[in-house]
Design a protein around this motif. Structure first.
Motif, mmCIF file in Angstrom:
data_model
loop_
_atom_site.group_PDB
_atom_site.id
_atom_site.type_symbol
_atom_site.label_atom_id
_atom_site.label_comp_id
_atom_site.label_asym_id
_atom_site.label_seq_id
_atom_site.Cartn_x
_atom_site.Cartn_y
_atom_site.Cartn_z
ATOM 1 N N GLU A 223 0.834 -1.204 0.000
ATOM 2 C CA GLU A 223 0.000 0.000 0.000
ATOM 3 C C GLU A 223 0.875 1.263 0.000
ATOM 4 O O GLU A 223 0.589 2.226 -0.704
ATOM 5 N N CYS A 224 1.931 1.260 0.811
ATOM 6 C CA CYS A 224 2.853 2.401 0.852
ATOM 7 C C CYS A 224 3.502 2.618 -0.511
ATOM 8 O O CYS A 224 3.639 3.762 -0.981
ATOM 9 N N GLU A 225 3.926 1.552 -1.145
ATOM 10 C CA GLU A 225 4.549 1.652 -2.463
ATOM 11 C C GLU A 225 3.587 2.259 -3.475
ATOM 12 O O GLU A 225 3.976 3.085 -4.310
ATOM 13 N N GLN A 226 2.320 1.860 -3.394
ATOM 14 C CA GLN A 226 1.314 2.389 -4.310
ATOM 15 C C GLN A 226 1.076 3.870 -4.082
ATOM 16 O O GLN A 226 0.957 4.653 -5.031
ATOM 17 N N VAL A 227 1.031 4.276 -2.819
ATOM 18 C CA VAL A 227 0.823 5.688 -2.495
ATOM 19 C C VAL A 227 1.962 6.536 -3.061
ATOM 20 O O VAL A 227 1.734 7.582 -3.669
ATOM 21 N N LEU A 228 3.201 6.073 -2.868
ATOM 22 C CA LEU A 228 4.339 6.840 -3.373
ATOM 23 C C LEU A 228 4.329 6.911 -4.894
ATOM 24 O O LEU A 228 4.629 7.945 -5.483
ATOM 25 N N ARG A 229 3.983 5.812 -5.543
ATOM 26 C CA ARG A 229 3.931 5.821 -7.017
ATOM 27 C C ARG A 229 2.891 6.820 -7.517
ATOM 28 O O ARG A 229 3.123 7.540 -8.487
ATOM 29 N N SER A 230 1.759 6.875 -6.853
ATOM 30 C CA SER A 230 0.684 7.753 -7.307
ATOM 31 C C SER A 230 0.995 9.224 -7.059
ATOM 32 O O SER A 230 0.461 10.095 -7.739
ATOM 33 N N HIS A 231 1.872 9.518 -6.093
ATOM 34 C CA HIS A 231 2.191 10.901 -5.776
ATOM 35 C C HIS A 231 3.456 11.402 -6.456
ATOM 36 O O HIS A 231 3.674 12.597 -6.550
ATOM 37 N N LYS A 232 4.287 10.506 -6.917
ATOM 38 C CA LYS A 232 5.548 10.939 -7.523
ATOM 39 C C LYS A 232 5.362 11.210 -9.003
ATOM 40 O O LYS A 232 5.873 10.513 -9.863
ATOM 41 N N GLN A 233 4.600 12.238 -9.326
ATOM 42 C CA GLN A 233 4.388 12.611 -10.706
ATOM 43 C C GLN A 233 5.543 13.469 -11.216
ATOM 44 O O GLN A 233 5.758 13.569 -12.410
ATOM 45 N N LEU A 234 6.239 14.086 -10.339
ATOM 46 C CA LEU A 234 7.376 14.934 -10.692
ATOM 47 C C LEU A 234 8.586 14.515 -9.865
ATOM 48 O O LEU A 234 8.443 13.956 -8.788
ATOM 49 N N PRO A 235 9.789 14.803 -10.373
ATOM 50 C CA PRO A 235 10.981 14.600 -9.542
ATOM 51 C C PRO A 235 10.867 15.449 -8.284
ATOM 52 O O PRO A 235 10.090 16.408 -8.224
ATOM 53 N N ASP A 236 11.664 15.119 -7.289
ATOM 54 C CA ASP A 236 11.508 15.686 -5.958
ATOM 55 C C ASP A 236 11.485 17.210 -5.931
ATOM 56 O O ASP A 236 10.532 17.812 -5.452
ATOM 57 N N ASN A 237 12.521 17.871 -6.446
ATOM 58 C CA ASN A 237 12.588 19.324 -6.361
ATOM 59 C C ASN A 237 11.594 19.996 -7.300
ATOM 60 O O ASN A 237 11.069 21.061 -6.981
ATOM 61 N N ALA A 238 11.320 19.378 -8.429
ATOM 62 C CA ALA A 238 10.297 19.912 -9.327
ATOM 63 C C ALA A 238 8.940 19.899 -8.650
ATOM 64 O O ALA A 238 8.146 20.848 -8.766
ATOM 65 N N GLN A 239 8.646 18.829 -7.909
ATOM 66 C CA GLN A 239 7.370 18.747 -7.200
ATOM 67 C C GLN A 239 7.277 19.806 -6.114
ATOM 68 O O GLN A 239 6.211 20.395 -5.887
ATOM 69 N N LYS A 240 8.384 20.079 -5.439
ATOM 70 C CA LYS A 240 8.382 21.104 -4.396
ATOM 71 C C LYS A 240 8.080 22.477 -4.997
ATOM 72 O O LYS A 240 7.376 23.284 -4.391
ATOM 73 N N ILE A 241 8.624 22.746 -6.190
ATOM 74 C CA ILE A 241 8.357 24.020 -6.854
ATOM 75 C C ILE A 241 6.890 24.101 -7.255
ATOM 76 O O ILE A 241 6.231 25.130 -7.074
ATOM 77 N N ARG A 242 6.361 23.003 -7.792
ATOM 78 C CA ARG A 242 4.939 22.987 -8.152
ATOM 79 C C ARG A 242 4.079 23.218 -6.906
ATOM 80 O O ARG A 242 3.107 23.980 -6.950
#
Length: 347
Positions: A223-242
């Motif tokens: 379940e944890c793996e699925q949650v992370l996959r669904s939220h990682k639409q952008l690389p880490d720093n790109a997501q922080k900027i978004r």
């Protein structure tokens, strides 16, 4: 004031507001310039990003009397079983070592703002906190909060284990802080140049949890793996900027402002984005165009309104940018025509 339980970050901020209230201070003092009201912290749909939590912490600690213990008070209100599937994966682990590995592997889903590193010596285990990315003014609080949450966890999972021999390690603080922390925790507190850590007997790692269930644990890991996959639409720093753009509703952000909110220099942010294969302007445009599509299709807003909402000086500029990005004009786009674009990590 009634403080209810909801999302993980909200729980952490609620504990800060409680502390302010107990000290006779207005809880709203820590929400200044955040765009969030006290009552919104109670709402389950209010999202609190890391940088907002950091800002709230800084402002709360600036208002509170300078002493040890606030982080422990906050940590003791936080329980792993309130941390969703991440907490359930930890609680069903077979032993302390497995629980730590699970907590670290899925730390993005937790209330922690810092990474925890485990080091083993011949007879000790050392849990070290990486706080370099956080402002120094909140380091002690974050360490104390981690200690308080960890203590809660051991009390609930292995109440018979003797944790009294653990040692707390802090940087070279004023002796008054070290003495206060030792008095509050009843642990030995030592100073080190290496930062903050908790030391315990190595036997702790393999101490079994009496209610461990390998089948259920494996389920929650998936379940944890699925949650992370669904939220990682952008690389880490790109997501922080978004997240910065969407949370602040600043659609023409300045690089210095964004870098400052992430507690890094402009040069460091540029370098990290380059490592991810993207540029600041690309991420900003990606965010604006993705939101523009949603506003046109889902909210059915007129083109002129969307242009103004996204900080375009005139509709023509927005129409040109939209057409170049999506390949069709704003009035021609349909939900079934074009898949949503997502920036991908560099290969």
């Amino acid at each position: 004031m009634l403080w209810k339980h909801n999302n993980r970050a909200n729980l952490a901020v609620q504990s800060i507001l409680q502390i302010l209230e107990h000290e006779g201070l207005n809880p709203a003092v820590c929400l200044k310039n955040t765009g969030i009201q006290v009552h919104e912290i109670m709402a389950p749909d209010t999202e609190i990003s890391d940088y907002l939590e950091i800002k709230i912490l800084e402002q709360a600690l600036a208002a509170l009397p300078g002493k040890a213990g606030y982080g422990i008070e906050s940590g003791e209100t936080l329980h792993v079983n309130n941390c969703g599937v991440w907490g359930l994966a930890i609680l069903t682990s077979p032993n302390v070592r497995s629980a730590f590995e699970t907590a670290s592997r899925f730390s993005e889903m937790s209330i922690m703002l810092s990474k925890i590193t485990l080091t083993e010596t011949q007879d000790q285990v050392i849990f070290s906190l990486d706080l370099a990315h956080l402002p120094p003014s909140i380091h002690s609080f974050i360490f104390e909060r981690y200690y308080g949450t960890t203590l809660n966890f051991f009390r609930e999972m292995i109440p018979e284990y003797d944790f009294s021999h653990a040692e707390l390690v802090v940087p070279a603080h004023h002796s008054e802080y070290t003495q206060q922390l030792a008095a509050i925790t009843n642990h030995r507190v030592s100073c080190s140049t290496s930062g903050y850590a908790i030391k315990a007997s190595k036997t702790l790692l393999d101490y079994p949890f009496p209610k461990a269930d390998s089948v259920i644990h494996a389920h929650f890991i998936r379940e944890c793996e699925q949650v992370l996959r669904s939220h990682k639409q952008l690389p880490d720093n790109a997501q922080k900027i978004r997240n910065y753009i969407l949370n602040k509703k600043v659609f023409t952000p300045r690089l210095p402002d964004v870098a400052s909110s992430l507690y890094m220099s402009e040069r460091t942010l540029k370098r990290r984005l380059q490592e991810e294969g993207h540029t600041f302007s690309e991420i900003v445009l990606d965010t604006k165009m993705t939101l523009a599509k949603e506003l046109l299709l889902t909210a059915a807003l007129p083109v002129k309104v969307v242009a103004v909402r996204l900080d375009y000086s005139e509709p023509a500029s927005f129409i040109r940018a939209f057409g170049k990005w999506w390949g069709v004009s704003p009035t021609e786009i349909k939900a079934t025509d074009i898949p949503v674009k997502f920036l991908q990590p560099a290969s």
